[in-house]
Design an enzyme around this catalytic site. Sequence first.
Site, PDB file in Angstrom:
ATOM      1  N   ARG A  27      55.049  57.981  50.942  1.00  0.00           N
ATOM      2  CA  ARG A  27      54.230  57.222  49.984  1.00  0.00           C
ATOM      3  C   ARG A  27      52.730  57.421  50.217  1.00  0.00           C
ATOM      4  O   ARG A  27      51.949  56.484  50.042  1.00  0.00           O
ATOM      5  CB  ARG A  27      54.547  55.719  50.028  1.00  0.00           C
ATOM      6  N   ARG A  31      49.804  53.178  45.401  1.00  0.00           N
ATOM      7  CA  ARG A  31      48.946  52.070  44.973  1.00  0.00           C
ATOM      8  C   ARG A  31      47.870  51.658  45.956  1.00  0.00           C
ATOM      9  O   ARG A  31      46.945  50.951  45.581  1.00  0.00           O
ATOM     10  CB  ARG A  31      49.822  50.859  44.616  1.00  0.00           C
ATOM     11  N   ARG A  40      46.687  55.298  37.012  1.00  0.00           N
ATOM     12  CA  ARG A  40      47.813  54.533  36.473  1.00  0.00           C
ATOM     13  C   ARG A  40      47.359  53.657  35.302  1.00  0.00           C
ATOM     14  O   ARG A  40      48.065  53.526  34.295  1.00  0.00           O
ATOM     15  CB  ARG A  40      48.393  53.666  37.578  1.00  0.00           C
ATOM     16  N   TYR A 154      71.520  52.144  43.607  1.00  0.00           N
ATOM     17  CA  TYR A 154      70.789  51.747  42.391  1.00  0.00           C
ATOM     18  C   TYR A 154      71.675  51.858  41.152  1.00  0.00           C
ATOM     19  O   TYR A 154      71.566  51.058  40.223  1.00  0.00           O
ATOM     20  CB  TYR A 154      69.532  52.612  42.230  1.00  0.00           C
TER      21      TYR A 154
HETATM   22  O1  CP3 Z   1      56.007  59.639  49.137  1.00  0.00           O
HETATM   23  C1  CP3 Z   1      55.343  59.907  48.128  1.00  0.00           C
HETATM   24  O2  CP3 Z   1      54.109  59.687  48.056  1.00  0.00           O
HETATM   25  C2  CP3 Z   1      56.014  60.638  46.973  1.00  0.00           C
HETATM   26  C3  CP3 Z   1      56.390  59.864  45.834  1.00  0.00           C
HETATM   27  C4  CP3 Z   1      57.579  58.939  45.891  1.00  0.00           C
HETATM   28  C5  CP3 Z   1      57.672  57.788  45.066  1.00  0.00           C
HETATM   29  N1  CP3 Z   1      58.921  57.240  45.218  1.00  0.00           N
HETATM   30  C6  CP3 Z   1      56.600  57.312  44.188  1.00  0.00           C
HETATM   31  C7  CP3 Z   1      56.661  55.943  43.686  1.00  0.00           C
HETATM   32  C8  CP3 Z   1      58.777  59.029  46.600  1.00  0.00           C
HETATM   33  C9  CP3 Z   1      59.186  60.030  47.650  1.00  0.00           C
HETATM   34  C10 CP3 Z   1      59.622  57.959  46.145  1.00  0.00           C
HETATM   35  C11 CP3 Z   1      61.010  57.768  46.609  1.00  0.00           C
HETATM   36  C12 CP3 Z   1      61.711  56.512  46.317  1.00  0.00           C
HETATM   37  N2  CP3 Z   1      61.733  55.816  45.152  1.00  0.00           N
HETATM   38  C13 CP3 Z   1      62.603  55.880  47.194  1.00  0.00           C
HETATM   39  C14 CP3 Z   1      62.972  56.397  48.565  1.00  0.00           C
HETATM   40  C15 CP3 Z   1      61.837  56.278  49.498  1.00  0.00           C
HETATM   41  C16 CP3 Z   1      61.787  55.002  50.209  1.00  0.00           C
HETATM   42  O3  CP3 Z   1      60.817  54.245  50.004  1.00  0.00           O
HETATM   43  O4  CP3 Z   1      62.693  54.774  51.017  1.00  0.00           O
HETATM   44  C17 CP3 Z   1      63.111  54.744  46.562  1.00  0.00           C
HETATM   45  C18 CP3 Z   1      64.068  53.738  47.173  1.00  0.00           C
HETATM   46  C19 CP3 Z   1      62.566  54.724  45.259  1.00  0.00           C
HETATM   47  C20 CP3 Z   1      62.844  53.748  44.159  1.00  0.00           C
HETATM   48  C21 CP3 Z   1      61.581  53.093  43.753  1.00  0.00           C
HETATM   49  N3  CP3 Z   1      60.655  53.666  42.915  1.00  0.00           N
HETATM   50  C22 CP3 Z   1      61.053  51.868  44.209  1.00  0.00           C
HETATM   51  C23 CP3 Z   1      61.765  50.922  45.156  1.00  0.00           C
HETATM   52  C24 CP3 Z   1      59.773  51.721  43.638  1.00  0.00           C
HETATM   53  C25 CP3 Z   1      58.770  50.634  43.881  1.00  0.00           C
HETATM   54  C26 CP3 Z   1      58.828  49.573  42.868  1.00  0.00           C
HETATM   55  C27 CP3 Z   1      57.757  48.511  43.100  1.00  0.00           C
HETATM   56  O5  CP3 Z   1      57.393  47.882  42.106  1.00  0.00           O
HETATM   57  O6  CP3 Z   1      57.283  48.366  44.222  1.00  0.00           O
HETATM   58  C28 CP3 Z   1      59.551  52.849  42.825  1.00  0.00           C
HETATM   59  C29 CP3 Z   1      58.322  53.133  42.038  1.00  0.00           C
HETATM   60  C30 CP3 Z   1      57.391  54.069  42.703  1.00  0.00           C
HETATM   61  N4  CP3 Z   1      57.752  55.309  43.146  1.00  0.00           N
HETATM   62  C31 CP3 Z   1      55.990  53.867  42.969  1.00  0.00           C
HETATM   63  C32 CP3 Z   1      55.529  55.055  43.574  1.00  0.00           C
HETATM   64  C33 CP3 Z   1      54.114  55.373  43.970  1.00  0.00           C
HETATM   65  C34 CP3 Z   1      55.162  52.638  42.591  1.00  0.00           C
HETATM   66  C35 CP3 Z   1      54.813  52.806  41.147  1.00  0.00           C
HETATM   67  C36 CP3 Z   1      53.738  51.928  40.673  1.00  0.00           C
HETATM   68  O7  CP3 Z   1      54.016  50.741  40.406  1.00  0.00           O
HETATM   69  O8  CP3 Z   1      52.607  52.423  40.509  1.00  0.00           O
END
Ligand code: CP3
Length: 354
Positions: A27, A31, A40, A154
Amino acid sequence: MTALKNDRLLRALKRQPVDCTPVWLMRQAGRYLPEYRATRAKAGSFLAMAKNPEIACEITLQPLARFDLDAAILFSDILTIPDAMGLELYFVDGEGPKFRNTVRSAADLAKLGVPDMETELRYVMDAVRVIRGELDGKVPLIGFSGSPWTLACYMVEGGGSKDFARIKAMALNDPATLHGLLSVNTDAVIAYLSAQRAAGAQALQVFDTWGGVLSPAMYREFSLPYLTRIARELDRGANEEFTPLILFGKGNAAHLEALAESGTDAVGVDWLVELSEARRRTGGKVALQGNLDPAVLYGSPEAIRTQVGNVLNSYGQGSGHVFNLGHGMSPDMDPEHVGVLVDAVHTLSARSPA
Ligand code: CP3
């Protein structure tokens, strides 16, 4: 394609000598960066950004403009696969990801197939191609996927979950359907990672974020065999074209020996296990990635440097370590502290030239 100017990550994943320990952060684009929040706000939503290759590229590169990171990671999400399978991903602010359709029966499973990578998931491959071009060999690009089990969580729950009640009930009451789902997910993950490699990804990571919610016996039945199939069947090429695979698992400490035997190149671990112990138990068969507690970023610069030093010392001398957090960064973390962490890894691990 241009030659890599910084190949520390690939060397460490292949357990070759490096001048200092490479570092990237799960990550690292997200954010906590004001420039991410600005992009965003303009784009409107996370999915609008992820589905636009130019914006995905811009966000992928944002942390590299600030910090001396040794890798870029594709800006996308693990839930692109189930979305492309027809489950229809959407996000509710403050509640995380959700699916309009779920998989709870053999009839639901029968509707699923492996998506076509260059049509249904073309936006992901286009993003990989655009980013590779823009990186111009600065650092390698990491592609990724969710693990079959984590994707299934999921898909069955319909979103995030605290207790995984539905998928665990399925494991107990209808294991054949769950194995069917894990099997189609595995085929999709292999096709997805292969397509990212063909598009230009230079290392690949599988996120088994929820493997750690399973008892050891359940993990051995519902997660490990599918991770192992990916490690065995995914064609990673050879020599200069070799694309290493990292299996990251939250809470995977009980399974390090098995993961080291899976055929993967590297294992990513969280902070609940000492790297020294992980290294001993994996016996030099794989590289290790990790494992600073992400909460250390809430500490002072001095505390961060101390904790980085502890992780480096725990791994000890020799090659085969990629520095990372034990899980992803949080939105309220201070970008300046990330700079302190990255510089500390490089300074404290610098090897004198032989
Ligand atoms: O690591 C990186 O910077 C690469 C990008 C990346 C994202 N998601 C961007 C993202 C990666 C590798 C992921 C993987 C991901 N997504 C996982 C596995 C990694 C982990 O954390 O164990 C999982 C479980 C997800 C599913 C998912 N997508 C979740 C739980 C969320 C967060 C939701 C929230 O509101 O907090 C997302 C959305 C997401 N994916 C965001 C980002 C930067 C946040 C989006 C935003 O609101 O701007």
